[in-house]
Design a protein around this motif. Structure first.
Motif, PDB file in Angstrom:
ATOM      1  N   HIS A   3      17.984  60.316  28.411  1.00 57.03           N
ATOM      2  CA  HIS A   3      18.510  61.531  27.781  1.00 57.03           C
ATOM      3  C   HIS A   3      19.961  61.760  28.195  1.00 57.03           C
ATOM      4  O   HIS A   3      20.817  62.052  27.344  1.00 57.03           O
ATOM      5  N   THR A   4      20.238  61.618  29.492  1.00 59.97           N
ATOM      6  CA  THR A   4      21.610  61.823  29.982  1.00 59.97           C
ATOM      7  C   THR A   4      22.570  60.809  29.367  1.00 59.97           C
ATOM      8  O   THR A   4      23.657  61.156  28.896  1.00 59.97           O
ATOM      9  N   ILE A   5      22.163  59.540  29.358  1.00 59.47           N
ATOM     10  CA  ILE A   5      23.032  58.494  28.816  1.00 59.47           C
ATOM     11  C   ILE A   5      23.233  58.688  27.314  1.00 59.47           C
ATOM     12  O   ILE A   5      24.337  58.514  26.792  1.00 59.47           O
ATOM     13  N   SER A   6      22.176  59.073  26.594  1.00 58.32           N
ATOM     14  CA  SER A   6      22.310  59.305  25.146  1.00 58.32           C
ATOM     15  C   SER A   6      23.256  60.462  24.863  1.00 58.32           C
ATOM     16  O   SER A   6      24.034  60.417  23.895  1.00 58.32           O
ATOM     17  N   THR A   7      23.219  61.497  25.706  1.00 56.51           N
ATOM     18  CA  THR A   7      24.129  62.625  25.542  1.00 56.51           C
ATOM     19  C   THR A   7      25.581  62.173  25.696  1.00 56.51           C
ATOM     20  O   THR A   7      26.445  62.518  24.879  1.00 56.51           O
ATOM     21  N   HIS A   8      25.847  61.401  26.726  1.00 56.37           N
ATOM     22  CA  HIS A   8      27.191  60.853  26.938  1.00 56.37           C
ATOM     23  C   HIS A   8      27.592  59.944  25.773  1.00 56.37           C
ATOM     24  O   HIS A   8      28.721  60.018  25.271  1.00 56.37           O
ATOM     25  N   GLU A   9      26.654  59.074  25.368  1.00 59.82           N
ATOM     26  CA  GLU A   9      26.984  58.095  24.329  1.00 59.82           C
ATOM     27  C   GLU A   9      27.253  58.766  22.988  1.00 59.82           C
ATOM     28  O   GLU A   9      28.167  58.349  22.249  1.00 59.82           O
ATOM     29  N   ASN A  10      26.484  59.780  22.645  1.00 64.86           N
ATOM     30  CA  ASN A  10      26.718  60.491  21.382  1.00 64.86           C
ATOM     31  C   ASN A  10      28.101  61.125  21.361  1.00 64.86           C
ATOM     32  O   ASN A  10      28.797  61.087  20.342  1.00 64.86           O
ATOM     33  N   LYS A  11      28.497  61.717  22.482  1.00 70.39           N
ATOM     34  CA  LYS A  11      29.830  62.308  22.564  1.00 70.39           C
ATOM     35  C   LYS A  11      30.900  61.229  22.421  1.00 70.39           C
ATOM     36  O   LYS A  11      31.868  61.393  21.676  1.00 70.39           O
ATOM     37  N   LEU A  12      30.703  60.121  23.111  1.00 72.45           N
ATOM     38  CA  LEU A  12      31.675  59.028  23.069  1.00 72.45           C
ATOM     39  C   LEU A  12      31.779  58.432  21.666  1.00 72.45           C
ATOM     40  O   LEU A  12      32.881  58.144  21.178  1.00 72.45           O
ATOM     41  N   ALA A  13      30.649  58.254  21.010  1.00 73.49           N
ATOM     42  CA  ALA A  13      30.653  57.669  19.668  1.00 73.49           C
ATOM     43  C   ALA A  13      31.406  58.550  18.676  1.00 73.49           C
ATOM     44  O   ALA A  13      32.053  58.047  17.747  1.00 73.49           O
ATOM     45  N   ASN A  14      31.328  59.868  18.860  1.00 75.98           N
ATOM     46  CA  ASN A  14      32.059  60.786  17.982  1.00 75.98           C
ATOM     47  C   ASN A  14      33.558  60.744  18.234  1.00 75.98           C
ATOM     48  O   ASN A  14      34.366  60.847  17.311  1.00 75.98           O
ATOM     49  N   ALA A  28      21.808  45.102  15.865  1.00 82.61           N
ATOM     50  CA  ALA A  28      20.959  46.244  16.222  1.00 82.61           C
ATOM     51  C   ALA A  28      21.775  47.341  16.889  1.00 82.61           C
ATOM     52  O   ALA A  28      21.561  48.531  16.636  1.00 82.61           O
ATOM     53  N   ILE A  29      22.719  46.954  17.730  1.00 84.91           N
ATOM     54  CA  ILE A  29      23.582  47.941  18.386  1.00 84.91           C
ATOM     55  C   ILE A  29      24.501  48.589  17.362  1.00 84.91           C
ATOM     56  O   ILE A  29      24.688  49.812  17.349  1.00 84.91           O
ATOM     57  N   CYS A  30      25.082  47.800  16.490  1.00 86.56           N
ATOM     58  CA  CYS A  30      26.008  48.333  15.487  1.00 86.56           C
ATOM     59  C   CYS A  30      25.340  49.361  14.577  1.00 86.56           C
ATOM     60  O   CYS A  30      25.979  50.331  14.147  1.00 86.56           O
ATOM     61  N   ARG A  31      24.066  49.169  14.291  1.00 90.04           N
ATOM     62  CA  ARG A  31      23.355  50.090  13.391  1.00 90.04           C
ATOM     63  C   ARG A  31      23.215  51.492  13.976  1.00 90.04           C
ATOM     64  O   ARG A  31      22.920  52.442  13.248  1.00 90.04           O
ATOM     65  N   LYS A  32      23.442  51.640  15.258  1.00 88.91           N
ATOM     66  CA  LYS A  32      23.323  52.950  15.901  1.00 88.91           C
ATOM     67  C   LYS A  32      24.505  53.867  15.586  1.00 88.91           C
ATOM     68  O   LYS A  32      24.420  55.078  15.774  1.00 88.91           O
ATOM     69  N   PHE A  33      25.626  53.276  15.125  1.00 91.96           N
ATOM     70  CA  PHE A  33      26.873  54.028  15.042  1.00 91.96           C
ATOM     71  C   PHE A  33      27.415  54.106  13.616  1.00 91.96           C
ATOM     72  O   PHE A  33      26.942  53.413  12.713  1.00 91.96           O
ATOM     73  N   ASP A  34      28.431  54.933  13.439  1.00 88.20           N
ATOM     74  CA  ASP A  34      29.118  55.125  12.159  1.00 88.20           C
ATOM     75  C   ASP A  34      29.703  53.795  11.685  1.00 88.20           C
ATOM     76  O   ASP A  34      30.581  53.227  12.328  1.00 88.20           O
ATOM     77  N   SER A  35      29.216  53.311  10.563  1.00 87.86           N
ATOM     78  CA  SER A  35      29.620  51.985  10.071  1.00 87.86           C
ATOM     79  C   SER A  35      31.099  51.914   9.710  1.00 87.86           C
ATOM     80  O   SER A  35      31.688  50.826   9.694  1.00 87.86           O
ATOM     81  N   THR A  36      31.734  53.069   9.414  1.00 88.46           N
ATOM     82  CA  THR A  36      33.142  53.050   9.000  1.00 88.46           C
ATOM     83  C   THR A  36      34.082  52.728  10.161  1.00 88.46           C
ATOM     84  O   THR A  36      35.239  52.369   9.931  1.00 88.46           O
ATOM     85  N   LYS A  37      33.596  52.862  11.396  1.00 89.52           N
ATOM     86  CA  LYS A  37      34.481  52.547  12.534  1.00 89.52           C
ATOM     87  C   LYS A  37      33.822  51.593  13.536  1.00 89.52           C
ATOM     88  O   LYS A  37      34.266  51.482  14.675  1.00 89.52           O
ATOM     89  N   THR A  38      32.768  50.901  13.076  1.00 86.37           N
ATOM     90  CA  THR A  38      32.045  49.982  13.958  1.00 86.37           C
ATOM     91  C   THR A  38      32.188  48.548  13.466  1.00 86.37           C
ATOM     92  O   THR A  38      32.046  48.273  12.277  1.00 86.37           O
ATOM     93  N   THR A  39      32.480  47.629  14.398  1.00 85.16           N
ATOM     94  CA  THR A  39      32.645  46.211  14.079  1.00 85.16           C
ATOM     95  C   THR A  39      31.751  45.376  14.988  1.00 85.16           C
ATOM     96  O   THR A  39      31.656  45.631  16.186  1.00 85.16           O
ATOM     97  N   LEU A  40      31.100  44.367  14.418  1.00 86.90           N
ATOM     98  CA  LEU A  40      30.262  43.450  15.183  1.00 86.90           C
ATOM     99  C   LEU A  40      31.136  42.421  15.891  1.00 86.90           C
ATOM    100  O   LEU A  40      31.908  41.696  15.244  1.00 86.90           O
ATOM    101  N   ILE A  41      31.046  42.369  17.210  1.00 84.29           N
ATOM    102  CA  ILE A  41      31.719  41.333  18.006  1.00 84.29           C
ATOM    103  C   ILE A  41      30.643  40.687  18.879  1.00 84.29           C
ATOM    104  O   ILE A  41      30.334  41.167  19.973  1.00 84.29           O
TER     105      ILE A  41
END
Length: 372
Positions: free
Chosen positions: A154-165, A176-189
């Motif tokens: 829960h703590t890590i998800s809270t931090h990660e959601n803020k960071l992703a925004n 699978a990781i890329c699908r968690k985030f906004d596709s308009t600013k996410t790139t698969l590496i």
């Protein structure tokens, strides 16, 4: 002129992560301020966690993968900061943020960083974004942190959601990781490989068993993503093989079977690993298909392939494109058959991953950074 980087990653040195591989190469054209791990989880009341928590509060670094690590590029400044690991409450996050900013700002001023980009591979750096004079924020996500063992999800998800925004660019190590985030600013590496290191001939390690039996080997963290029940069965039913395991034990006990044909050699420096993987007869990836492995892109798969040794692996999603080049097994009988097969087949072809080098990955990342 390339913009400098402020990087929040794991403790630098030892077994390099994907972040270390990429950032070390980016350092050729820019200054890097590398902040050793500020923590992913709150400590529990056991000896290891208490030592690590005290180390973070005193600004001491955890030792790397082994006691021997290579010099880092001169353009990289590495710092250990005093902090509260993975702060949970609002007041703890405020204190941790104040502690980190107080220590970091004088260092940034001293280094005279040019229009720095804040790069973080840890969600717990979210509270620092916007306070370090950065011109952009990059979140490099190499793991599904919500599935890591021992982490307050829960703590890590809270931090990660803020960071992703906040992030201007998100780099994901797997689909699978890329699908968690906004596709308009996410790139698969996807992860790369130090092709030259693993493909060039290396001298046989002196502590590999010399019993005249074939050797099957694994290197990496001895953690909860390995299928120890399967490992025990394989080691017991294949007494004509020696089984070698290399890496830090991240559990509170040694989960490897206590058998005469099983050798635990401890952690080894990254640059010495080809001395093992090139000289055993089969490279093993006996993963348990948990949530973490479902989202992972294992570095060692690429390194095994570059070493040219046959790979025996249980299935996981990131393996899909390499299926023709590995021995895929689902149970003990298939594993035993694969061990028999690799003894009559020729060694693998390291050319499979020549184009998947970290140099190539870094060129792509560099273009993305300059486009911000």
């Amino acid at each position: 002129m390339s913009r400098d980087l402020i990087v929040f990653g794991e403790d630098f040195g030892g077994l390099p992560s994907s972040t270390q591989h990429i950032v070390s190469r980016l350092a050729k054209d820019r200054k890097i301020l590398w902040v050793n791990s500020i923590g992913l989880r709150q400590p529990k009341f056991n000896t290891n966690d208490v030592k690590r928590a005290v180390g973070k509060l005193l600004g001491l670094s955890k030792r790397g993968y082994s006691s021997e690590s290579r010099p880092h590029p001169s353009n990289i400044t590495i710092v250990n900061l005093k902090t509260i690991p993975a702060p949970k409450s609002t007041w703890a996050r405020t204190i941790a943020k104040t502690m980190l900013l107080t220590q970091l700002k004088p260092i940034i001023d001293k280094l005279k960083l040019v229009n720095p980009i804040l790069w973080t591979s840890l969600p717990t750096a979210a509270d620092l974004c916007g306070h370090l004079g950065e011109t952009a924020v990059v979140y490099y996500c190499g793991d599904d942190f919500a599935s890591l063992a021992g982490v307050d999800h829960h703590t890590i998800s809270t931090h990660e959601n803020k960071l992703a925004n906040i992030a201007d660019l998100i780099l994901g190590a797997s689909p699978a990781i890329c699908r968690k985030f906004d596709s308009t600013k996410t790139t698969l590496i996807t992860h790369g490989v130090d092709y030259e290191l693993f493909s060039q001939s290396a001298k046989r390690a002196s502590d590999l068993p010399s019993n005249g039996r074939p050797i099957a080997g694994f290197y990496g963290s001895i953690s909860n993503w390995l299928d120890y029940e399967l490992i025990a069965k394989i080691c017991l039913s294949n007494s004509n093989w020696d089984f070698v395991f290399i890496g830090p034990i991240e559990l509170g006990y040694n989960p490897l079977p206590n058998l005469s044909n099983v050798y635990y050699l401890g952690p080894k420096p990254h640059h010495q690993l080809p001395s093992y993987s090139q000289h055993w007869d089969a490279s093993l990836l006996p993963f348990k298909l948990n949530q973490q492995i479902m989202a992972c892109s294992p570095l060692k798969l690429m390194e095994y392939l570059a070493a040219g040794t046959p790979v025996i692996t249980t299935p996981f999603p990131a393996l899909e494109r390499y299926k023709p080049y590995v021995n895929l097994v689902n149970d003990e009988s298939e594993f035993k058959q694969a061990l028999d097969d690799v003894m009559v087949k020729q060694k693998g072809n390291s050319e499979i991953v020549r184009s998947e080098s970290w140099d190539a990955r870094t060129q792509t990342v560099n273009r993305l950074l300059e486009s911000l």
